[in-house]
Scaffold this active site. Structure first.
Site, mmCIF file in Angstrom:
data_model
loop_
_atom_site.group_PDB
_atom_site.id
_atom_site.type_symbol
_atom_site.label_atom_id
_atom_site.label_comp_id
_atom_site.label_asym_id
_atom_site.label_seq_id
_atom_site.Cartn_x
_atom_site.Cartn_y
_atom_site.Cartn_z
ATOM 1 N N TRP A 1 40.878 11.005 -62.657
ATOM 2 C CA TRP A 1 42.252 11.808 -62.142
ATOM 3 C C TRP A 1 42.881 12.030 -63.216
ATOM 4 C CZ3 TRP A 1 43.976 9.224 -57.391
ATOM 5 C CH2 TRP A 1 43.015 9.438 -55.595
ATOM 6 N N LYS B 1 43.770 4.798 -53.284
ATOM 7 C CA LYS B 1 42.269 4.446 -52.164
ATOM 8 C C LYS B 1 41.934 2.597 -51.435
ATOM 9 C CE LYS B 1 38.677 4.081 -54.890
ATOM 10 N NZ LYS B 1 37.212 4.908 -55.589
#
Length: 198
Positions: free
Chosen positions: A55, A154
């Site tokens: 990421w 998440k």
């Protein structure tokens, strides 16, 4: 023990390797960004639980030398993850020392968190641990995001997603769940998206 799809590289894993990303998780952030327009040039972005660094790498490429990416994890980033506008802290996100360092480089336009707990195989335990990580990430978003900032985190799917979204709606103008295509079909992970911090 029977093998599962986590043990062999799938389409997304092979694609990540070929494109120079440390892990397949990059395509989840790419899809989130395509749908919600999370990343813009000159942004200051915080990546929580960043290792191995897919990421962070995606964020650096999207910013193309502008803005900055602040990343933190207990583990080191892959050696391939680097940039003049990258600031990485190795340590515990719950420690006051790390919080202070992160805060000094803010405030942030975007906070993202792809952190997963150490899993036990007990879904009740694992989802509770995941929820604790979401709470931690939401604390950072509340404390360090600019007004109008965005958030993606998440979470392991369980009964408390609605409760988390309820909390997020107190902080953001809009909050919703989103499951990217790149999530493994057998995975019970999904993402919560917070848009436009109040």
């Amino acid at each position: 023990m029977a093998s599962n799809s986590y043990e062999k590289p799938d389409f997304w894993s092979k694609k990540a390797f070929s494109e120079g990303y440390p892990a397949r998780s990059v395509y989840k952030l790419q899809e989130i960004d395509q749908k919600f327009g999370m990343i813009k040039k000159n942004y200051t972005v915080l990546d929580l639980g960043a290792a191995p660094g897919s990421w962070t790498t995606f964020l650096l490429r999207a910013l193309a030398g502008s803005g900055k990416v602040v990343s933190c994890d207990l583990k080191e980033l892959s050696k391939s993850v680097k940039g003049d506008n990258l600031f990485f802290f190795q340590g515990d996100l719950l420690s006051e020392e790390i919080r202070t360092k992160i805060e000094e480089l803010g405030p942030y336009d975007l906070v993202v968190c792809d952190a997963a707990p150490l899993t036990t195989g007990n879904r009740t335990v694992d989802t509770a641990r995941s929820s604790a990580l979401v709470e931690m990430a939401l604390w950072y978003a509340q404390a360090m995001l600019k007004k109008g900032g965005n958030f993606a985190v998440k979470i392991f799917q369980s009964g408390n997603q609605a409760e988390m979204l309820k909390k997020m709606r107190l902080v953001f103008e809009n909050a919703k769940g989103f499951k990217p295509v790149a999530c493994r079909s057998e995975s019970f992970e999904t993402y919560l998206i917070g848009l436009n911090k109040k």
